[in-house]
Design a protein around this motif. Structure first.
Motif, PDB file in Angstrom:
ATOM      1  N   SER A 244       0.816  -1.213   0.000  1.00 26.43           N
ATOM      2  CA  SER A 244       0.000   0.000   0.000  1.00 26.43           C
ATOM      3  C   SER A 244       0.848   1.261   0.000  1.00 26.43           C
ATOM      4  CB  SER A 244      -0.923   0.011   1.222  1.00 26.43           C
ATOM      5  OG  SER A 244      -0.171  -0.099   2.423  1.00 26.43           O
ATOM      6  N   GLY A 245       2.145   1.116   0.300  1.00 23.95           N
ATOM      7  CA  GLY A 245       3.081   2.227   0.201  1.00 23.95           C
ATOM      8  C   GLY A 245       3.274   2.965   1.509  1.00 23.95           C
TER       9      GLY A 245
ATOM     10  N   SER B 271       3.295   6.797   2.766  1.00 24.67           N
ATOM     11  CA  SER B 271       2.836   8.089   2.256  1.00 24.67           C
ATOM     12  C   SER B 271       3.513   9.287   2.907  1.00 24.67           C
ATOM     13  CB  SER B 271       1.316   8.202   2.444  1.00 24.67           C
ATOM     14  OG  SER B 271       0.978   8.144   3.827  1.00 24.67           O
ATOM     15  N   GLN B 272       4.269   9.076   3.986  1.00 20.32           N
ATOM     16  CA  GLN B 272       4.932  10.199   4.638  1.00 20.32           C
ATOM     17  C   GLN B 272       6.077  10.726   3.762  1.00 20.32           C
ATOM     18  OE1 GLN B 272       4.215   7.181   5.976  1.00 20.32           O
ATOM     19  NE2 GLN B 272       4.285   7.241   8.220  1.00 20.32           N
TER      20      GLN B 272
ATOM     21  N   LEU C 215       7.225   4.619  -2.220  1.00 22.17           N
ATOM     22  CA  LEU C 215       7.108   5.902  -1.531  1.00 22.17           C
ATOM     23  C   LEU C 215       6.059   6.716  -2.282  1.00 22.17           C
ATOM     24  CD1 LEU C 215      10.911   6.655  -0.955  1.00 22.17           C
ATOM     25  CD2 LEU C 215       9.271   5.735   0.705  1.00 22.17           C
ATOM     26  N   THR C 216       4.884   6.824  -1.704  1.00 14.71           N
ATOM     27  CA  THR C 216       3.757   7.395  -2.441  1.00 14.71           C
ATOM     28  C   THR C 216       3.500   8.864  -2.130  1.00 14.71           C
ATOM     29  OG1 THR C 216       2.230   6.639  -0.705  1.00 14.71           O
ATOM     30  CG2 THR C 216       2.628   5.151  -2.567  1.00 14.71           C
ATOM     31  N   GLY C 217       4.244   9.436  -1.185  1.00 11.26           N
ATOM     32  CA  GLY C 217       4.085  10.846  -0.860  1.00 11.26           C
ATOM     33  C   GLY C 217       5.202  11.683  -1.458  1.00 11.26           C
ATOM     34  N   TRP C 218       5.431  12.857  -0.900  1.00 13.49           N
ATOM     35  CA  TRP C 218       6.543  13.725  -1.311  1.00 13.49           C
ATOM     36  C   TRP C 218       7.837  12.950  -1.130  1.00 13.49           C
ATOM     37  CZ3 TRP C 218      11.164  15.543   0.124  1.00 13.49           C
ATOM     38  CH2 TRP C 218      11.630  16.754  -0.422  1.00 13.49           C
ATOM     39  N   LYS C 219       8.737  13.009  -2.123  1.00 13.35           N
ATOM     40  CA  LYS C 219       9.978  12.257  -2.009  1.00 13.35           C
ATOM     41  C   LYS C 219      11.070  12.894  -2.845  1.00 13.35           C
ATOM     42  CE  LYS C 219       8.328   8.946  -5.525  1.00 13.35           C
ATOM     43  NZ  LYS C 219       8.005   7.516  -5.785  1.00 13.35           N
TER      44      LYS C 219
END
Length: 394
Positions: free
Chosen positions: A269-270, A272-273, A299-303
């Motif tokens: 599901s990743g 998200s942080q 990594l599904t958020g800001w990265k």
């Protein structure tokens, strides 16, 4: 996972995360001419810095490395803003800790108490200042004490952060407890075992959650902490531990892995942080270490994925800053120690300012002329007039 300290051409250079080879005999190299005590660079923020140490015991679990210990003991060093400008500076490490670190890494070119003379900038046991400070947990590399991230910790505290650095007991060459006991590296006997890295980072995640429990509810200054603004950063296996801790503990809102191979698996599901990879050349996308490639898509958020040209595994720690007093010479083409420390401080603080203080940081938007050593990778937009990683690495 054998971590070998290469003193080729003199500078301390370590591979990924494991124990060092046995120390060379003291007579293996002539003592270097003393260069005088080393001094960590001054913090760049507006606040004076205080520091203190906490000794915590988690009675809910046995120690994972010491089978004779039915509780997990931890040393946590805190750095924080203070109004006190004068006072005794905190020691960098004890003479015994310096001795065991130099023996463990095979450095015989300086007296064994050399690192204990390093001058720090934080005032011992100064009274903390401010309220509702963002909290940053720091986790060091395997075999290394928390003190090797002191320069970064002091700088963050000077910018208004409460920093909690964890010494993961029996995972570094030496940790000293208040009663004088010195815990040496029991985990070093296991670092080549199958699954060592995965187990080690899960242990670190448990350490972090316990420390957060203690700091946010039982510490005498727990009212200083803003519970909604907690982040973590780590170097080497400490960076891998950051991923593991974030997967386990939702209190950690943002994370940084500084040159650490990752071991903890991120759920499908990743995660998200906000997250940032900051590494040396072996972490170029598609390069020698593919763990970042594996985790990037999860990594599904800001990265961000940043690679520092000319850096090595220890460029994100204090160790290059201490090379002169150890009688070591930098390898050709390596990033100067002071520059590596400056860039590490800049990008770590920018990431935390953006995600904990909600202050946009343009330095994170792409390559800049002020920091040409920093390359952005993995499908990150790259202006035509700036240097980025090769297209296939983005």
């Amino acid at each position: 996972m054998r971590q070998i300290l290469a003193v080729a051409a003199g500078l301390v250079v370590l591979a990924a995360s494991g124990c060092s080879a046995p120390a060379a005999p003291r007579s293996a190299a002539p003592p270097a001419t003393p260069a005088g005590p080393a001094a960590l660079p001054a913090p760049t923020g507006a606040h004076p810095v205080g520091t203190t140490a906490l000794y915590l015991k988690d009675t809910s679990r046995p120690d994972p490395w010491n089978l004779d210990a039915d509780a997990r003991e931890l040393k946590v060093t805190l750095w924080y803003p203070t109004e006190q400008r004068d006072g005794q500076r905190a020691p960098y490490m004890t003479p015994k800790e310096s001795e065991l670190l130099l023996k463990g890494t095979g450095i015989a070119s300086a007296p064994y108490d050399t690192l204990s003379k390093t001058r720090t900038n934080a005032i011992q046991d100064a009274e903390p200042a401010g309220r509702k400070l963002p909290l940053v947990v720091l986790s060091p590399g395997f075999t290394k004490p928390m003190s090797t991230l002191t320069s970064l910790a002091e700088d963050l505290a000077s910018h208004g952060y409460l920093v909690a650095g964890i010494d993961h007991t029996y995972e570094s060459y030496a940790i000293t407890f208040p009663d004088g006991r010195v815990a040496e590296c029991l985990a070093c006997d296991s670092d080549t075992d199958p699954g060592f890295g995965t187990g080690a980072v899960q242990n670190r995640a448990a350490d972090v959650s316990f420390v957060l429990d203690q700091l946010t509810s039982k510490w005498q200054h727990s009212d200083l902490i803003d519970h909604k603004r907690i982040a973590m950063a780590g170097q080497s296996i400490g960076g891998a531990g950051t991923v593991a801790a974030m997967v386990k503990d939702p209190r950690i809102r943002a994370g940084i892995d500084m040159d650490g191979t990752t071991f903890a698996r991120i759920p499908k599901s990743g995660l998200s942080q906000p997250f940032m990879f900051l590494g040396a050349q072996e972490h170029v996308p598609g390069g020698q270490d593919n763990s970042w490639d594996r985790d990037w898509k999860l990594l599904t958020g800001w990265k961000r994925w940043l690679v520092l040209s000319g850096a090595d595994h220890q460029s994100f720690t204090d160790l290059p800053l201490l090379a002169d007093v150890l009688g070591l010479e930098p390898l050709p083409g390596m990033l100067p120690a002071a520059r590596g420390a400056e860039i590490t401080r800049t990008y770590v603080a920018a990431f935390l300012d953006q995600h904990l203080k909600l202050r946009r940081q343009p330095v994170l938007d792409g390559p800049t002329p002020r920091h040409p050593e920093v390359k952005f990778g993995r499908r990150f937009p790259c202006p035509h007039d700036r240097q980025c990683l090769p297209a296939e690495g983005r």
